[in-house]
Design a protein around this motif. Structure first.
Motif, PDB file in Angstrom:
ATOM      1  N   ASP A  79     -15.398  35.578 -56.872  1.00 30.72           N
ATOM      2  CA  ASP A  79     -14.921  36.719 -57.597  1.00 30.72           C
ATOM      3  C   ASP A  79     -14.204  37.563 -56.480  1.00 30.72           C
ATOM      4  OD1 ASP A  79     -16.825  35.982 -59.497  1.00 30.72           O
ATOM      5  OD2 ASP A  79     -18.579  36.493 -58.342  1.00 30.72           O
ATOM      6  N   ALA A  80     -12.937  37.168 -56.470  1.00 32.90           N
ATOM      7  CA  ALA A  80     -11.828  37.989 -55.641  1.00 32.90           C
ATOM      8  C   ALA A  80     -11.926  39.500 -55.898  1.00 32.90           C
ATOM      9  CB  ALA A  80     -10.642  37.407 -55.812  1.00 32.90           C
ATOM     10  N   PRO A  81     -12.076  40.242 -54.809  1.00 26.57           N
ATOM     11  CA  PRO A  81     -12.098  40.069 -53.332  1.00 26.57           C
ATOM     12  C   PRO A  81     -13.506  40.394 -52.864  1.00 26.57           C
ATOM     13  CG  PRO A  81     -11.228  42.219 -53.594  1.00 26.57           C
ATOM     14  CD  PRO A  81     -11.517  41.702 -55.008  1.00 26.57           C
ATOM     15  N   GLU A  82     -14.484  39.985 -53.669  1.00 31.16           N
ATOM     16  CA  GLU A  82     -15.753  40.426 -53.252  1.00 31.16           C
ATOM     17  C   GLU A  82     -16.610  39.350 -52.680  1.00 31.16           C
ATOM     18  OE1 GLU A  82     -17.664  42.200 -56.624  1.00 31.16           O
ATOM     19  OE2 GLU A  82     -16.311  43.657 -56.956  1.00 31.16           O
ATOM     20  N   ARG A  83     -16.544  38.155 -53.382  1.00 33.09           N
ATOM     21  CA  ARG A  83     -17.499  36.875 -52.957  1.00 33.09           C
ATOM     22  C   ARG A  83     -17.031  35.421 -53.284  1.00 33.09           C
ATOM     23  NH1 ARG A  83     -20.656  39.834 -55.977  1.00 33.09           N
ATOM     24  NH2 ARG A  83     -21.615  40.680 -54.336  1.00 33.09           N
ATOM     25  N   PHE A  84     -17.517  34.672 -52.594  1.00 29.93           N
ATOM     26  CA  PHE A  84     -17.131  33.056 -52.942  1.00 29.93           C
ATOM     27  C   PHE A  84     -18.286  32.490 -52.447  1.00 29.93           C
ATOM     28  CE2 PHE A  84     -15.360  33.126 -48.650  1.00 29.93           C
ATOM     29  CZ  PHE A  84     -15.691  32.059 -48.349  1.00 29.93           C
ATOM     30  N   ALA A  85     -18.528  31.214 -53.253  1.00 28.74           N
ATOM     31  CA  ALA A  85     -19.749  30.307 -52.930  1.00 28.74           C
ATOM     32  C   ALA A  85     -19.331  28.976 -52.812  1.00 28.74           C
ATOM     33  CB  ALA A  85     -20.975  30.601 -53.905  1.00 28.74           C
ATOM     34  N   VAL A  86     -19.662  28.233 -52.051  1.00 24.15           N
ATOM     35  CA  VAL A  86     -19.459  26.823 -51.868  1.00 24.15           C
ATOM     36  C   VAL A  86     -20.449  25.945 -51.448  1.00 24.15           C
ATOM     37  CG1 VAL A  86     -16.812  27.381 -51.367  1.00 24.15           C
ATOM     38  CG2 VAL A  86     -18.764  26.837 -49.454  1.00 24.15           C
ATOM     39  N   THR A  87     -20.608  24.706 -51.706  1.00 23.24           N
ATOM     40  CA  THR A  87     -21.516  23.762 -51.216  1.00 23.24           C
ATOM     41  C   THR A  87     -20.874  23.422 -49.887  1.00 23.24           C
ATOM     42  OG1 THR A  87     -20.214  21.807 -52.280  1.00 23.24           O
ATOM     43  CG2 THR A  87     -22.183  22.720 -53.416  1.00 23.24           C
ATOM     44  N   TRP A  88     -21.835  23.084 -48.957  1.00 26.16           N
ATOM     45  CA  TRP A  88     -21.420  22.799 -47.484  1.00 26.16           C
ATOM     46  C   TRP A  88     -21.932  21.480 -47.329  1.00 26.16           C
ATOM     47  CZ3 TRP A  88     -18.291  25.241 -44.287  1.00 26.16           C
ATOM     48  CH2 TRP A  88     -18.340  25.062 -42.897  1.00 26.16           C
ATOM     49  N   GLU A  89     -21.250  20.348 -47.356  1.00 27.87           N
ATOM     50  CA  GLU A  89     -21.555  18.990 -47.309  1.00 27.87           C
ATOM     51  C   GLU A  89     -21.013  18.346 -45.836  1.00 27.87           C
ATOM     52  OE1 GLU A  89     -20.294  17.131 -50.916  1.00 27.87           O
ATOM     53  OE2 GLU A  89     -20.746  18.823 -52.013  1.00 27.87           O
ATOM     54  N   PHE A  90     -21.958  17.865 -45.062  1.00 29.93           N
ATOM     55  CA  PHE A  90     -21.806  17.437 -43.808  1.00 29.93           C
ATOM     56  C   PHE A  90     -22.748  16.469 -43.310  1.00 29.93           C
ATOM     57  CE2 PHE A  90     -21.986  17.621 -39.020  1.00 29.93           C
ATOM     58  CZ  PHE A  90     -20.447  17.326 -39.021  1.00 29.93           C
ATOM     59  N   GLY A  91     -22.361  15.373 -42.582  1.00 28.61           N
ATOM     60  CA  GLY A  91     -23.687  14.498 -42.190  1.00 28.61           C
ATOM     61  C   GLY A  91     -24.183  13.796 -43.393  1.00 28.61           C
ATOM     62  N   GLY A  92     -23.968  13.905 -44.686  1.00 27.06           N
ATOM     63  CA  GLY A  92     -24.768  13.243 -45.646  1.00 27.06           C
ATOM     64  C   GLY A  92     -25.742  14.162 -46.484  1.00 27.06           C
ATOM     65  N   SER A  93     -25.704  15.474 -45.678  1.00 27.97           N
ATOM     66  CA  SER A  93     -26.636  16.442 -46.372  1.00 27.97           C
ATOM     67  C   SER A  93     -25.693  17.610 -47.202  1.00 27.97           C
ATOM     68  CB  SER A  93     -27.239  17.090 -45.093  1.00 27.97           C
ATOM     69  OG  SER A  93     -26.568  17.728 -44.486  1.00 27.97           O
ATOM     70  N   VAL A  94     -26.524  18.288 -48.106  1.00 29.32           N
ATOM     71  CA  VAL A  94     -25.727  19.143 -48.852  1.00 29.32           C
ATOM     72  C   VAL A  94     -26.444  20.477 -48.685  1.00 29.32           C
ATOM     73  CG1 VAL A  94     -25.047  20.053 -50.973  1.00 29.32           C
ATOM     74  CG2 VAL A  94     -24.860  17.586 -50.478  1.00 29.32           C
ATOM     75  N   SER A  95     -25.960  21.792 -48.310  1.00 22.96           N
ATOM     76  CA  SER A  95     -26.326  23.090 -48.307  1.00 22.96           C
ATOM     77  C   SER A  95     -25.351  24.016 -49.044  1.00 22.96           C
ATOM     78  CB  SER A  95     -26.633  23.486 -46.593  1.00 22.96           C
ATOM     79  OG  SER A  95     -25.399  23.375 -45.947  1.00 22.96           O
ATOM     80  N   TRP A  96     -25.748  25.225 -49.024  1.00 28.16           N
ATOM     81  CA  TRP A  96     -24.995  26.356 -49.822  1.00 28.16           C
ATOM     82  C   TRP A  96     -24.720  27.487 -48.940  1.00 28.16           C
ATOM     83  CZ3 TRP A  96     -29.671  23.549 -50.614  1.00 28.16           C
ATOM     84  CH2 TRP A  96     -29.524  22.596 -51.443  1.00 28.16           C
ATOM     85  N   LEU A  97     -23.358  27.712 -49.143  1.00 28.79           N
ATOM     86  CA  LEU A  97     -22.749  28.828 -48.456  1.00 28.79           C
ATOM     87  C   LEU A  97     -22.316  29.848 -49.257  1.00 28.79           C
ATOM     88  CD1 LEU A  97     -21.965  29.802 -45.440  1.00 28.79           C
ATOM     89  CD2 LEU A  97     -19.670  28.716 -46.116  1.00 28.79           C
ATOM     90  N   GLU A  98     -22.603  31.262 -49.195  1.00 29.25           N
ATOM     91  CA  GLU A  98     -22.256  32.075 -49.932  1.00 29.25           C
ATOM     92  C   GLU A  98     -21.538  33.486 -48.782  1.00 29.25           C
ATOM     93  OE1 GLU A  98     -23.226  35.826 -53.156  1.00 29.25           O
ATOM     94  OE2 GLU A  98     -23.910  33.559 -53.404  1.00 29.25           O
ATOM     95  N   VAL A  99     -20.310  33.706 -49.063  1.00 30.25           N
ATOM     96  CA  VAL A  99     -19.643  34.743 -48.207  1.00 30.25           C
ATOM     97  C   VAL A  99     -19.322  36.033 -49.217  1.00 30.25           C
ATOM     98  CG1 VAL A  99     -17.666  35.526 -46.781  1.00 30.25           C
ATOM     99  CG2 VAL A  99     -18.795  33.403 -46.486  1.00 30.25           C
ATOM    100  N   SER A 100     -19.844  37.242 -48.840  1.00 29.76           N
ATOM    101  CA  SER A 100     -19.781  38.516 -49.767  1.00 29.76           C
ATOM    102  C   SER A 100     -19.109  39.564 -48.703  1.00 29.76           C
ATOM    103  CB  SER A 100     -20.760  39.047 -50.385  1.00 29.76           C
ATOM    104  OG  SER A 100     -21.721  39.299 -49.310  1.00 29.76           O
ATOM    105  N   LEU A 101     -18.140  40.374 -49.310  1.00 30.75           N
ATOM    106  CA  LEU A 101     -17.314  41.423 -48.318  1.00 30.75           C
ATOM    107  C   LEU A 101     -17.666  42.653 -48.975  1.00 30.75           C
ATOM    108  CD1 LEU A 101     -13.802  39.661 -47.924  1.00 30.75           C
ATOM    109  CD2 LEU A 101     -15.766  39.269 -46.543  1.00 30.75           C
ATOM    110  N   THR A 102     -17.917  43.539 -48.236  1.00 29.85           N
ATOM    111  CA  THR A 102     -18.333  45.224 -48.725  1.00 29.85           C
ATOM    112  C   THR A 102     -17.610  46.182 -47.914  1.00 29.85           C
ATOM    113  OG1 THR A 102     -20.513  44.161 -49.523  1.00 29.85           O
ATOM    114  CG2 THR A 102     -20.031  46.788 -49.532  1.00 29.85           C
ATOM    115  N   GLU A 103     -16.587  46.861 -48.507  1.00 27.32           N
ATOM    116  CA  GLU A 103     -16.179  47.914 -47.773  1.00 27.32           C
ATOM    117  C   GLU A 103     -16.914  49.097 -47.432  1.00 27.32           C
ATOM    118  OE1 GLU A 103     -12.333  49.353 -49.493  1.00 27.32           O
ATOM    119  OE2 GLU A 103     -11.328  47.634 -48.976  1.00 27.32           O
ATOM    120  N   THR A 104     -16.652  49.603 -46.236  1.00 30.12           N
ATOM    121  CA  THR A 104     -17.525  50.951 -45.933  1.00 30.12           C
ATOM    122  C   THR A 104     -16.487  51.727 -45.345  1.00 30.12           C
ATOM    123  OG1 THR A 104     -17.650  49.971 -43.328  1.00 30.12           O
ATOM    124  CG2 THR A 104     -19.518  49.042 -44.997  1.00 30.12           C
ATOM    125  N   GLY A 105     -17.199  52.990 -44.548  1.00 32.86           N
ATOM    126  CA  GLY A 105     -16.132  53.867 -44.149  1.00 32.86           C
ATOM    127  C   GLY A 105     -15.461  53.392 -42.688  1.00 32.86           C
TER     128      GLY A 105
END
Length: 215
Positions: A85-111
């Motif tokens: 959801d540009a330019p607010e957030r994205f989410a991806v799976t994080w797959e490494f060493g045979g395991s799967v986890s979940w990553l979400e990054v969000s951006l919020t403007e402040t003063g």
């Protein structure tokens, strides 16, 4: 190139939180890191979503960076882009060493700039949590957020992996890892971990991140 970074001031820029969650009926650990960057949201979004800029502060990335596409970080994790959801957030799976986890990054403007919130959720084996606690991944994300800060301050500067590695093994880098790991231990304690066990795990995490590989 020699990096000059104040370990205490830089570690103090990150707010750390641990939550206990569940996904698909299984218990998870959720690590949350927040840091404010002195730039606007469009610029920070570009820094964390475009291959050209990601490579200047993190790792080279290849693949299809659109929803449903697969990405691969050089020598590290890969996965699927689940949301954007540009330019607010994205989410991806994080797959490494045979395991799967979940990553979400969000951006919020402040003063004063833009807050980046990184949420990493994983099913962590209890023995691994007992050994390293949240710092196993948390300190790695802290180091990534340092790289992003340096890039935002000087977007045109090339990324020097050797300088970054040398700094991580320097007295300043070791102190940064110690402070970051202690911050993650405090977050785990706030979520219910035993204080002595959490702090001992943090010390093992510091040793893991600051021991030079054998030649």
């Amino acid at each position: 190139m020699t990096l000059t970074i104040d370990p205490a001031a830089t570690a103090g820029l990150v707010t750390r939180e641990i939550r206990t969650g569940r996904r698909d009926g299984a218990p998870t650990k959720i690590a949350v890191a927040r840091r404010t960057y002195t730039t606007d949201r469009p610029d920070l979004w570009e820094a964390v979503t475009t291959p050209e800029r990601i490579a200047r502060w993190f790792l080279p990335v290849s693949g299809d960076l659109t929803v449903g596409g697969r990405y691969q970080l050089e020598g590290n994790a890969g996965g699927t882009v689940e949301r954007c959801d540009a330019p607010e957030r994205f989410a991806v799976t994080w797959e490494f060493g045979g395991s799967v986890s979940w990553l979400e990054v969000s951006l919020t403007e402040t003063g004063t700039g833009t807050v980046l919130e990184l949420v990493h959720e994983a099913s962590v084996p209890q023995e691994l949590w007992d050994q390293y606690g949240p710092g196993a991944t948390g300190v790695g994300w802290d180091l990534g957020l340092v790289g992003l800060g340096l890039h935002v301050a000087d977007p045109g500067a090339p990324f020097d992996p050797q300088a970054a590695e040398a700094w991580s093994l320097s007295p300043e880098g070791v102190e940064f890892a110690r402070l970051a790991a202690a911050g993650w231990a405090d977050a785990a304690i706030a979520d219910g971990d035993a204080p002595d066990a959490a702090r001992a795990a943090a010390e093992r995490t510091v040793a893991f991140y600051t021991t030079a590989p054998e030649a």
